[in-house]
Design a protein around this motif. Structure first.
Motif, PDB file in Angstrom:
ATOM      1  N   ALA A   1      31.276  49.182  49.464  1.00  0.00           N
ATOM      2  CA  ALA A   1      31.776  48.262  50.495  1.00  0.00           C
ATOM      3  C   ALA A   1      30.777  47.156  50.834  1.00  0.00           C
ATOM      4  N   ASP A   2      29.475  47.419  50.617  1.00  0.00           N
ATOM      5  CA  ASP A   2      28.479  46.386  50.921  1.00  0.00           C
ATOM      6  C   ASP A   2      28.603  45.187  49.984  1.00  0.00           C
ATOM      7  N   HIS A   3      29.323  45.375  48.877  1.00  0.00           N
ATOM      8  CA  HIS A   3      29.513  44.274  47.919  1.00  0.00           C
ATOM      9  C   HIS A   3      30.776  43.471  48.189  1.00  0.00           C
ATOM     10  N   LYS A   4      31.458  43.770  49.279  1.00  0.00           N
ATOM     11  CA  LYS A   4      32.756  43.150  49.502  1.00  0.00           C
ATOM     12  C   LYS A   4      32.656  41.624  49.585  1.00  0.00           C
ATOM     13  N   LEU A   5      31.719  41.163  50.400  1.00  0.00           N
ATOM     14  CA  LEU A   5      31.579  39.719  50.566  1.00  0.00           C
ATOM     15  C   LEU A   5      31.130  39.064  49.266  1.00  0.00           C
ATOM     16  N   ILE A   6      30.083  39.617  48.666  1.00  0.00           N
ATOM     17  CA  ILE A   6      29.543  38.992  47.465  1.00  0.00           C
ATOM     18  C   ILE A   6      30.553  39.009  46.324  1.00  0.00           C
ATOM     19  N   SER A   7      31.374  40.072  46.240  1.00  0.00           N
ATOM     20  CA  SER A   7      32.347  40.100  45.151  1.00  0.00           C
ATOM     21  C   SER A   7      33.472  39.098  45.416  1.00  0.00           C
ATOM     22  N   GLY A   8      33.764  38.856  46.674  1.00  0.00           N
ATOM     23  CA  GLY A   8      34.743  37.826  47.011  1.00  0.00           C
ATOM     24  C   GLY A   8      34.230  36.450  46.616  1.00  0.00           C
ATOM     25  N   GLN A   9      32.940  36.219  46.888  1.00  0.00           N
ATOM     26  CA  GLN A   9      32.329  34.932  46.527  1.00  0.00           C
ATOM     27  C   GLN A   9      32.264  34.782  45.006  1.00  0.00           C
ATOM     28  N   LEU A  10      31.981  35.890  44.347  1.00  0.00           N
ATOM     29  CA  LEU A  10      31.935  35.889  42.884  1.00  0.00           C
ATOM     30  C   LEU A  10      33.304  35.511  42.312  1.00  0.00           C
ATOM     31  N   ARG A  11      34.335  36.131  42.847  1.00  0.00           N
ATOM     32  CA  ARG A  11      35.691  35.842  42.382  1.00  0.00           C
ATOM     33  C   ARG A  11      36.064  34.385  42.632  1.00  0.00           C
ATOM     34  N   ALA A  12      35.704  33.896  43.800  1.00  0.00           N
ATOM     35  CA  ALA A  12      36.032  32.507  44.128  1.00  0.00           C
ATOM     36  C   ALA A  12      35.324  31.540  43.182  1.00  0.00           C
ATOM     37  N   THR A  13      34.048  31.828  42.918  1.00  0.00           N
ATOM     38  CA  THR A  13      33.284  30.954  42.037  1.00  0.00           C
ATOM     39  C   THR A  13      33.862  30.966  40.621  1.00  0.00           C
ATOM     40  N   LEU A  14      34.215  32.159  40.153  1.00  0.00           N
ATOM     41  CA  LEU A  14      34.823  32.256  38.823  1.00  0.00           C
ATOM     42  C   LEU A  14      36.136  31.480  38.793  1.00  0.00           C
ATOM     43  N   ASN A  15      36.908  31.633  39.848  1.00  0.00           N
ATOM     44  CA  ASN A  15      38.176  30.917  39.937  1.00  0.00           C
ATOM     45  C   ASN A  15      37.950  29.401  39.882  1.00  0.00           C
ATOM     46  N   ALA A  16      36.901  28.953  40.554  1.00  0.00           N
ATOM     47  CA  ALA A  16      36.620  27.523  40.617  1.00  0.00           C
ATOM     48  C   ALA A  16      36.261  26.942  39.252  1.00  0.00           C
ATOM     49  N   ILE A  17      35.680  27.767  38.367  1.00  0.00           N
ATOM     50  CA  ILE A  17      35.361  27.261  37.033  1.00  0.00           C
ATOM     51  C   ILE A  17      36.388  27.724  36.003  1.00  0.00           C
ATOM     52  N   GLY A  18      37.523  28.237  36.489  1.00  0.00           N
ATOM     53  CA  GLY A  18      38.615  28.578  35.584  1.00  0.00           C
ATOM     54  C   GLY A  18      38.403  29.814  34.756  1.00  0.00           C
ATOM     55  N   VAL A  19      37.644  30.770  35.284  1.00  0.00           N
ATOM     56  CA  VAL A  19      37.417  32.025  34.575  1.00  0.00           C
ATOM     57  C   VAL A  19      38.230  33.128  35.253  1.00  0.00           C
ATOM     58  N   LYS A  20      38.836  33.967  34.416  1.00  0.00           N
ATOM     59  CA  LYS A  20      39.642  35.077  34.930  1.00  0.00           C
ATOM     60  C   LYS A  20      38.805  35.954  35.855  1.00  0.00           C
ATOM     61  N   GLU A  21      39.366  36.252  37.025  1.00  0.00           N
ATOM     62  CA  GLU A  21      38.620  37.037  38.004  1.00  0.00           C
ATOM     63  C   GLU A  21      38.772  38.531  37.747  1.00  0.00           C
ATOM     64  N   PRO A  22      37.740  39.292  38.115  1.00  0.00           N
ATOM     65  CA  PRO A  22      37.865  40.747  37.984  1.00  0.00           C
ATOM     66  C   PRO A  22      38.744  41.333  39.088  1.00  0.00           C
ATOM     67  N   GLU A  23      39.335  42.499  38.808  1.00  0.00           N
ATOM     68  CA  GLU A  23      40.000  43.263  39.856  1.00  0.00           C
ATOM     69  C   GLU A  23      38.913  44.156  40.438  1.00  0.00           C
ATOM     70  N   VAL A  24      38.715  44.066  41.729  1.00  0.00           N
ATOM     71  CA  VAL A  24      37.604  44.793  42.335  1.00  0.00           C
ATOM     72  C   VAL A  24      38.108  45.985  43.152  1.00  0.00           C
ATOM     73  N   VAL A  25      37.603  47.149  42.812  1.00  0.00           N
ATOM     74  CA  VAL A  25      37.922  48.357  43.577  1.00  0.00           C
ATOM     75  C   VAL A  25      36.752  48.634  44.507  1.00  0.00           C
ATOM     76  N   ILE A  26      37.027  48.611  45.794  1.00  0.00           N
ATOM     77  CA  ILE A  26      35.967  48.813  46.785  1.00  0.00           C
ATOM     78  C   ILE A  26      36.075  50.220  47.373  1.00  0.00           C
ATOM     79  N   PHE A  27      34.951  50.876  47.447  1.00  0.00           N
ATOM     80  CA  PHE A  27      34.956  52.175  48.141  1.00  0.00           C
ATOM     81  C   PHE A  27      33.983  52.119  49.308  1.00  0.00           C
ATOM     82  N   GLU A  28      34.331  52.813  50.388  1.00  0.00           N
ATOM     83  CA  GLU A  28      33.473  52.809  51.572  1.00  0.00           C
ATOM     84  C   GLU A  28      32.309  53.778  51.392  1.00  0.00           C
ATOM     85  N   PHE A  29      31.372  53.684  52.300  1.00  0.00           N
ATOM     86  CA  PHE A  29      30.104  54.377  52.134  1.00  0.00           C
ATOM     87  C   PHE A  29      30.088  55.881  52.375  1.00  0.00           C
TER      88      PHE A  29
END
Length: 570
Positions: free
Chosen positions: A334-362
């Motif tokens: 869950a601590d990666h939630k924000l960073i993985s969202g930013q990662l997905r957005a950045t990939l989207n911005a350069i036209g790269v397929k985004e990963p499906e992210v499975v988040i689990f809590e601590f």
RNA sequence: GGGCCCGUGGCUUAGCCAGGAUAUAGCACCGGGCUUCUAACCCGGGGGUCGUGGGUUCAACUCCCACCGGGUCCGCCA
């Protein structure tokens, strides 16, 4: 492959929509749901009723009056219970399920999907052993990979190795200042000096510059420093790999962060991001504006000293993954939630397929969250050791006549199974607190319960074989299986496909864990009510032995998909 | 302060995304069952205002809003 459950669903849909048409209603989207009252149930009368302002109960009656079931259908009975339209499976469905299991055997269940999936899980930093928080990632990821494989996907599982982050620089630095205990398992020995180094750095912050220097050297390709880092990483990674192997967790490849620096991929990705016009310099660091994606703060992708960050390397890694698979799946805490969202957005911005992210809590400790740096954690090795010791006590009480190697082997299977099951059974969005008492108490219906059902099935077949009663090739007639517990058990086994499909589409393996328990439960009902070896006559015995064979096959398949061993005896 | 996640019998937990039939199961508790295919099992029983308050709907554990409690994250760490 017959995909009986899916075919059954399709047949119900078609029978229902024909009847709705004949009853002169508008069908629209037909919804069907499994129910405790029927094999499949439809609430469509509610929808039609509210749309046409008619009593839903009467609508259901009118539809059911128009139902006609073709010969050989998997659909048996259709009836309206109030406004619900309930469908039950036919004898043909029961018998086809029986034969399908007995002929497909280990291939029964799944194989309905296709495509290449790159799945990343665990990826813990090589600065210490895996702890009980990490293994939630490992077990979730490994179970998911097994589910997706069984579903029919071509799955490649990767561990992303952070071999050049700050933590590793600290470990590398620690080698010069503290004694490394070579008698210990590598990952534990690394944690020891890593903890000491962190304490030293806290006491004397001026030393931090030495860490920064290491990081610059490694990124610029300095051979000596790279060698130092690799050495540190390998000590830890060897230990981690051993722990993973012990837990039945499999990775196909270990991909290092540094490989994306060396290949130039990190430089390329920074250029590609710059080309979007989203970047700007902030105190010498390169930051990306993602405000249009809903991220208030910009994302740093290059430090002011020119070195890359974890995020930058991860972007390059994901760009690579996107090019090598149809689907990319990541398992993150869950601590990666924000960073993985930013990662997905950045990939989207350069036209790269985004990963499906499975988040689990601590997973935390009663006294607070775990931390490798502070030495506040319970290692997976310690957990496994304790659980297996506990399982050994149990098997020693239950099977005193067996030899030590049997007891040890059963204890190992039961111990790992119990750990995996306990972790995978709960939905990933629940945070949990680790509790020794609970971890060592597997008297409840968990993995051992399912494993025990498998052992029981094996035991019956073994005894039948010894008495010359069991011939796998012999003709058996499943039509003789008419008791409620027998029918219910067969129907439960037939649901395996549906459960796999649900787990695969939602990326949630806990449904399978629950299904496994229900399956064992249904088998126990059969075991309780239908004598097999002492059946009324030879034909019934043959049919029931065949059903026990089905039980052994399906329970083993479910356990295998959960990454849990299926003992023949326990 | 803002974002996200969680809140279901004493404890753990399913169902919630796609609203409907008596809310799922385990542990613990009470009672029963091994001369019968392994009792790591089975059968029965008690116990729940689904965090609180509103709203939408013929119908809310499920959808919407507010609040309370817990967790977590919030640029040159990963």
């Amino acid at each position: 492959m017959f995909f009986l459950y899916f075919t059954f669903t399709e047949q119900v849909k078609s029978i229902l929509s024909d009847a709705i048409e004949k009853a002169e209603f508008e069908a629209g989207e037909i919804s069907l749901e499994p129910s405790q009252h029927a094999d499949l149930s439809s609430r469509i009368a509610f929808l039609i009723g509210s749309r046409t302002k008619q009593n839903p109960k009467e609508v259901a009656d009118r539809i059911v009056a128009e139902i006609s079931i073709p010969a050989d259908s998997l659909v048996g009975k259709v009836e309206a219970t109030g406004p619900y339209i309930n469908f039950s499976a036919s004898d043909a469905y029961i018998q086809k399920t029986y034969w399908s299991i007995r002929t497909e055997r280990e291939n029964f269940g799944g194989n309905f999907a296709s495509g290449k999936i790159l799945l990343e899980h665990t990826s813990a930093n090589p600065n210490g052993p895996l702890h009980v928080g990490h293994i939630r990632n490992s077990i979730l990821g490994d179970t998911l990979s097994r589910i997706l494989k069984r579903a029919g996907y071509d799955v490649e599982v990767q561990y992303y190795v952070n071999d050049m982050g700050r933590q590793i620089a600290i470990v590398s630095w620690a080698f010069d200042h503290f004694e490394f205990d070579k008698t210990k398992k590598g990952d534990h020995a690394i944690a020891e000096i890593y903890i000491k180094a962190n304490r030293a750095l806290e006491e004397d912050p001026s030393k931090v510059a030495e860490i920064d220097r290491f990081m610059q050297l490694v990124e610029s390709g300095d051979e000596d420093t790279i060698k130092r880092f690799d050495e540190a990483v390998n000590y830890a990674l060897e230990g981690i790999k051993k722990t993973l192997l012990e837990m039945n967790v499999h990775h196909d490849s270990f991909v290092t962060e540094s490989s994306f620096i060396r290949s130039g991929a990190v430089k390329d990705i920074v250029e590609r991001i710059k080309a979007t016009g989203r970047t700007e310099l902030d105190d010498g660091a390169i930051v990306v504006d993602l405000s249009d994606y809903g991220f208030e703060k910009s994302l740093v992708i290059q430090r002011s000293d020119g070195t890359s960050l974890y995020t930058t390397r991860d972007l390059a890694y994901h760009e690579w993954k996107a090019r090598h698979a149809d689907r990319v799946i990541d398992i993150f805490g869950a601590d990666h939630k924000l960073i993985s969202g930013q990662l997905r957005a950045t990939l989207n911005a350069i036209g790269v397929k985004e990963p499906e992210v499975v988040i689990f809590e601590f997973v935390s400790l009663p006294e607070g969250s775990m931390s490798t740096r502070q030495g506040k954690f319970i290692s997976a090795d310690e957990l496994l050791e304790q659980v297996e010791a506990r399982a050994l006590e149990e098997v020693t009480i239950r099977r005193p006549e067996m030899d030590d190697s049997f007891k040890k082997e059963v204890a190992r299977m039961v111990g790992i199974g119990a750990v995996r099951y306990d972790i995978v059974k709960v939905s990933p969005e629940k945070s949990t607190v680790f509790d020794w008492k609970e971890a060592l108490d597997f008297e409840k219906q968990g993995a051992p319960f399912i494993q025990y059902s498998h052992a029981r099935a094996c035991s019956i077949l073994k005894k039948a074989e010894e008495e010359g009663l069991w011939d796998p090739e012999a003709q058996a007639n499943p039509a003789l299986l008419v008791d409620d517990s027998e029918i219910a058990f067969i129907k439960k086994m037939a649901l395996f496909d549906q459960v796999l499909e649900k787990c695969a589409s939602e990326l949630k393996p806990h449904h399978l864990a629950i299904y496994g328990r229900e399956l064992a439960d249904a088998f126990n009902q059969f075991y309780r009510f239908s004598p097999v070896l002492a059946a009324e006559d030879d034909n019934i015995r043959a049919a029931r032995l065949g059903l026990v064979d089905c039980a052994r096959v399906v329970i083993a398949n479910v356990l295998d998909t959960l990454g849990i061993d299926a003992p023949q005896s326990m």
